[in-house]
Design an enzyme around this catalytic site. Structure first.
Site, PDB file in Angstrom:
ATOM      1  N   THR A 100       0.863  -1.197   0.000  1.00 52.26           N
ATOM      2  CA  THR A 100       0.000   0.000   0.000  1.00 52.26           C
ATOM      3  C   THR A 100       0.888   1.232   0.000  1.00 52.26           C
ATOM      4  O   THR A 100       2.025   1.176   0.469  1.00 52.26           O
ATOM      5  CB  THR A 100      -0.859   0.108   1.283  1.00 52.26           C
ATOM      6  OG1 THR A 100      -0.004   0.371   2.404  1.00 52.26           O
ATOM      7  CG2 THR A 100      -1.695  -1.126   1.507  1.00 52.26           C
ATOM      8  N   ASP A 101       0.370   2.340  -0.494  1.00 48.99           N
ATOM      9  CA  ASP A 101       1.093   3.582  -0.268  1.00 48.99           C
ATOM     10  C   ASP A 101       1.006   3.865   1.238  1.00 48.99           C
ATOM     11  O   ASP A 101       0.168   3.298   1.955  1.00 48.99           O
ATOM     12  CB  ASP A 101       0.521   4.741  -1.101  1.00 48.99           C
ATOM     13  CG  ASP A 101       1.550   5.877  -1.225  1.00 48.99           C
ATOM     14  OD1 ASP A 101       2.525   5.896  -0.442  1.00 48.99           O
ATOM     15  OD2 ASP A 101       1.380   6.749  -2.098  1.00 48.99           O
ATOM     16  N   TRP A 102       1.866   4.752   1.699  1.00 46.45           N
ATOM     17  CA  TRP A 102       2.014   4.927   3.160  1.00 46.45           C
ATOM     18  C   TRP A 102       0.741   5.499   3.787  1.00 46.45           C
ATOM     19  O   TRP A 102       0.374   6.642   3.536  1.00 46.45           O
ATOM     20  CB  TRP A 102       3.238   5.781   3.430  1.00 46.45           C
ATOM     21  CG  TRP A 102       4.469   4.956   3.721  1.00 46.45           C
ATOM     22  CD1 TRP A 102       5.336   5.145   4.762  1.00 46.45           C
ATOM     23  CD2 TRP A 102       4.966   3.813   3.008  1.00 46.45           C
ATOM     24  NE1 TRP A 102       6.319   4.178   4.737  1.00 46.45           N
ATOM     25  CE2 TRP A 102       6.122   3.348   3.677  1.00 46.45           C
ATOM     26  CE3 TRP A 102       4.544   3.097   1.891  1.00 46.45           C
ATOM     27  CZ2 TRP A 102       6.849   2.238   3.266  1.00 46.45           C
ATOM     28  CZ3 TRP A 102       5.268   1.994   1.475  1.00 46.45           C
ATOM     29  CH2 TRP A 102       6.401   1.578   2.154  1.00 46.45           C
ATOM     30  N   GLY A 107      -2.135   4.241   3.068  1.00 51.50           N
ATOM     31  CA  GLY A 107      -3.153   4.162   2.020  1.00 51.50           C
ATOM     32  C   GLY A 107      -4.146   3.025   2.194  1.00 51.50           C
ATOM     33  O   GLY A 107      -5.051   2.880   1.379  1.00 51.50           O
TER      34      GLY A 107
END
Ligand code: BGC
Length: 820
Positions: free
Chosen positions: A236-238, A240
């Site tokens: 995941t993006d941070w 996200g």
């Protein structure tokens, strides 16, 4: 790590020994940039690090955007720059050097490259992305990945998918039709996955057509893993992750950064009460171990040093080969002003000459090992420096005294090297630009300088196109983009002719912002980011709608000239000859565009489908071969749900830019026989390409459903920037504090990235980003508070936090005992 069979055996054996809770614990981060170590099973903590153009391995204790606290690393040119080289070989060399630095610093996964499509030149993060064109972006990204992964560490191309604006980036819904999604926003990822086999992919923050990218079964399972055969880990993006269980079910492997143990409890419970099959968790753990084990083995046996000088030289080489010469007019003596002869007496003007703009701001910010400046390097360039003057205030207004000093200096020199560009305030992760202008004080200075001395060479820095209505005042204009730590010496290499410029624009330069296809819609201020322009992004728009640009896609000058001849089209290749007809050695980027002049299914006037860079000595001729691959003629058919080819005659256009077509050939194809999926629909704007006039009815017809409406609810996905619309005075106060800090950053000229991050962050991300303090139950308390249940909301949040921290502590202790 031995053979893939050995790795597979080791994974199965490890999986068989782990408990459900331990497996779930492997799927979320243990600290801001690592996974959890489980020494009992021989599982080390895997280290992630930004970013696409250099490592940002953070010092102990630093947080996600703890800028400045990172260990020194080579700051290579950013992706926007390297894309201008149109040279995958450069990308691969850069990637390999990045990989070597990973080995030296114990980094297992590089969080890059970034290959989002530049839907608008205003996106604050365009400097980190390659192009407006998916073919070029995909090919360049694949080269980086091959380079990085050749060292044994993993690359993590990002952000998958349709993530093209920073405003509200963590919770905006990219609404677009399936064909545009496939042809523009997914094709780059398709190329990188199929051609370079990245071990990781980062899912983007945003929703795509109503579903978070990280929870999209369609994107992660059907397309990424199913169609393209991706067998690595999705990260995941941070912060996200929205619904961890939905993410794991859809094919997302790691939830980052360090959400504490509440997601582990959620996931375990979901398996125990039958909402999620344990086999799904097992599959994700296989993917996780498939990256952790080999990449940790690679770093474990590596040296802890890299060749700083060698990497600086690579950075310089890449930067020099990525510079785009946009203009080079003759002086009164006759020949073009550039390159400058040894001994030319130059005045160096512009603040950027002493404090260079060489990278963008945000999570990609690198703490460079060295930093070349024009002022520092000009002495060794062979030019004679008459003097230096900053000339303008970097972030401020006109400064007459500075300008007067610069003009006086200019009068005493043969040539003025004027450094212009975008300052660091306007280009940053977390925000989009408001306009395409460079500061007016720079433009004014150029005008005054050129009256004092007409031989002005502008060296332009910045990661995205700017309006260039001032370019008439310059004899020459070289676009350095963001050249990394060696960008200044690379610029001098080109100015002095040691390197013949060969960069070509990877992005169209509109004459003015109002001419861009998304001028009225970008960035979306609300929740819904409607991609009304469909596939007409960049040159696809300008060329179809007939809108003139300042500098077209693929454009760039050289100190020599090239002639193209003898085009031939065989079954799956185009061949031609290129001759260097000038007096200097140099490289040419040959571009292949495919057009279908008579078309039933609307499509852009032409599209890039291949390119090759060829280096030629003066007088030399070389044969160039460009493959016609599976993407050359296809379009995505929303009727059949697959790639189709329309029957008829196609024109293959070979050129030196999208406007400078030198050779043409035709091929006739039988096609795949699908019927026009748009038959009977009124899509006039899409047929003409004049997509600034798309009506709601047309966009809805293209989408195949009504256009989603803005949401006005207060819930877990309400962003901090929206708290002012809630009902809690406490949260209004919080909002005001963030707003003040945000504006103070703007005024100081240094965007406050942590504040910007929080500003665009949905409330639920507290449960993912706050080091395990918040759980979703605590977030729900905050939501109640925002809805106006002041006391109950606050109490619920506090109780949620305390309960979560107690449970985390107990569970962490037990887990640690079990896995150590
Ligand atoms: C950015 C990512 C980056 C991550 C870790 C996020 O905010 O969007 O590109 O890799 O932070 O720093």
């Amino acid at each position: 790590m031995g053979t893939s069979d050995e790795l597979a055996r080791r994974i199965e054996e490890t999986l068989g020994r782990m408990t459900l809770e331990q497996k779930c614990a492997l799927l979320s981060g243990g600290s801001a940039f690592t996974t959890r170590a489980m020494p009992r099973y021989g599982i080390p903590a895997m280290q992630f690090s930004d970013g696409p153009h250099g490592l940002r391995l953070q010092a102990e204790g630093a947080n996600h955007l703890g800028i400045g606290g990172s260990r020194p690393a080579t700051c290579f040119p950013t992706a926007a720059t390297v894309a201008n080289s149109w040279d995958p070989g450069m990308g691969e060399a850069l990637g390999r050097a990045l990989g070597e630095e990973c080995l030296a610093q114990g980094v297992n996964v590089v969080l890059g490259p970034g290959l989002c499509i530049k839907r608008s030149p205003l996106c604050g993060r365009d400097f980190e992305y390659f192009s407006e064109d998916p073919y070029l972006a995909g090919k360049m990204a694949a080269a980086y990945v091959r380079g990085i992964q050749s060292t044994g560490v993993a690359a993590c191309p990002k952000h998958f998918a349709a993530n093209s604006q920073e405003t509200r980036r963590q919770a905006s819904d990219s609404v677009l039709d399936e064909r545009t999604l496939r042809e523009l926003y997914l094709t780059a990822f398709e190329i990188v996955v199929r051609e370079s086999g990245p071990k990781c992919i980062m899912s983007s923050y945003n929703l795509v057509n109503g579903t978070y990218a990280n929870e999209s079964v369609r994107l992660l399972t059907d397309v990424l893993r199913g169609e393209w055969g991706f067998d690595g880990a999705v990260v995941t993006d941070w912060g996200g992750s929205n619904d961890h269980i939905a993410g794991v079910r859809a094919g997302s492997t790691f939830e980052m950064p360090d959400p504490g143990l509440s997601p582990v409890r959620e996931l375990t419970a979901a398996v125990r009460d039958g909402r999620l099959e344990e086999s799904v968790v097992d599959e994700r753990v296989r993917e996780a171990l498939g990256v952790i084990l080999p990449t940790c083995a690679a770093t474990a046996s590596a040296d802890d040093a890299f060749d700083v000088g060698d990497h600086h030289a690579i950075a310089r080489d890449v930067a020099a080969n990525s510079i785009v010469l946009l203009k080079n007019e003759a002086t009164e003596q006759g020949g073009p002003i550039l390159p400058l002869a040894t001994g030319t007496r130059v005045a160096l003007v512009g603040d950027f000459a002493s404090v260079p703009r060489y990278q963008g701001a945000g999570s990609s910010l690198v703490n460079p090992t060295r930093l070349d400046t024009l002022l520092g390097c000009v002495g060794c360039s062979g030019l004679e420096l008459v003097g230096f003057e900053p000339g303008y205030e970097r972030h401020g207004d006109k400064d007459d005294a500075k300008a007067a000093a610069a003009i006086d200096l200019a009068r005493r020199a043969e040539v003025v090297l004027l450094c212009m560009g975008l300052d660091e305030l306007v280009e940053s992760e977390g925000m989009d630009r408001d306009d395409m202008r460079v500061n007016q004080n720079q433009v004014e200075l150029l005008r005054r300088l050129s009256s004092a001395n007409p031989n002005v060479v502008v060296l332009l820095s910045g990661g995205a196109p700017v309006e260039c209505d001032w370019a008439d005042d310059a004899r020459a204009l070289a676009y350095l983009c963001l050249g990394g730590q060696a960008g200044a010496s690379a610029a001098l290499d080109v100015v002095c002719g040691r390197v013949n410029p060969s960069g070509k624009l990877s992005e169209s330069w509109a004459r003015r912002l109002a001419d861009t296809p998304t001028a009225k819609t970008f960035p979306a201020g609300g929740h819904v980011a409607a991609y009304r322009e469909g596939p007409y992004v960049g040159y696809r728009y300008y060329q179809t709608a007939g809108v003139p640009v300042a500098f077209p896609f693929g454009y760039g000058l050289s100190y020599t000239r090239f002639e193209y001849s003898r085009p031939r089209v065989a079954a799956d290749v185009v061949t031609l000859s290129v001759t260097n007809v000038g007096r200097r050695a140099g490289a040419e980027v040959v571009q292949l565009y495919v057009s279908k002049p008579k078309r039933e299914v609307f499509r852009p006037e032409q599209e890039l489908k291949g390119f090759a860079k060829v280096f030629l000595e003066p007088g030399e001729t070389k044969g160039v071969t460009i493959a016609l691959d599976d993407k050359a003629f296809r379009y995505f058919d929303v009727g059949t749900g697959s790639w189709e080819i329309e029957r008829g005659v196609y024109e293959l256009r070979v050129g030196a830019s999208c406007e400078d077509i030198r050779l043409r050939a035709q091929v006739e194809l039988a096609g795949t026989g699908a019927k026009n999926p748009y038959e009977g629909l009124d899509l006039r704007s899409y047929e003409t390409g004049r997509v600034k006039e798309v009506t709601d009815a047309e966009f809805a017809a293209l989408l195949g459903r009504p256009i989603p409406q803005e949401r006005a609810t207060i819930d877990r996905n309400t962003c901090f920037c929206d708290l002012i619309h809630g009902r809690s005075p406490l949260l209004w106060l919080l909002w005001s504090i963030f707003n003040l800090l945000r504006r103070a950053g703007e005024r100081r000229g240094v965007p406050n990235l942590n504040v910007l991050f929080i500003w665009n962050m949905p409330l639920r991300a507290l449960a993912k980003n706050a080091g395990g303090v918040f759980s979703m139950a605590a977030v729900d308390g905050l939501v109640m508070e925002a809805k106006g249940f002041w006391v109950i909301g606050l109490l619920r949040m506090l109780v949620g936090i305390v309960a979560n921290m107690v449970r985390n502590a107990v569970q962490a202790g037990r887990l640690a005992r079990e896995v150590t």
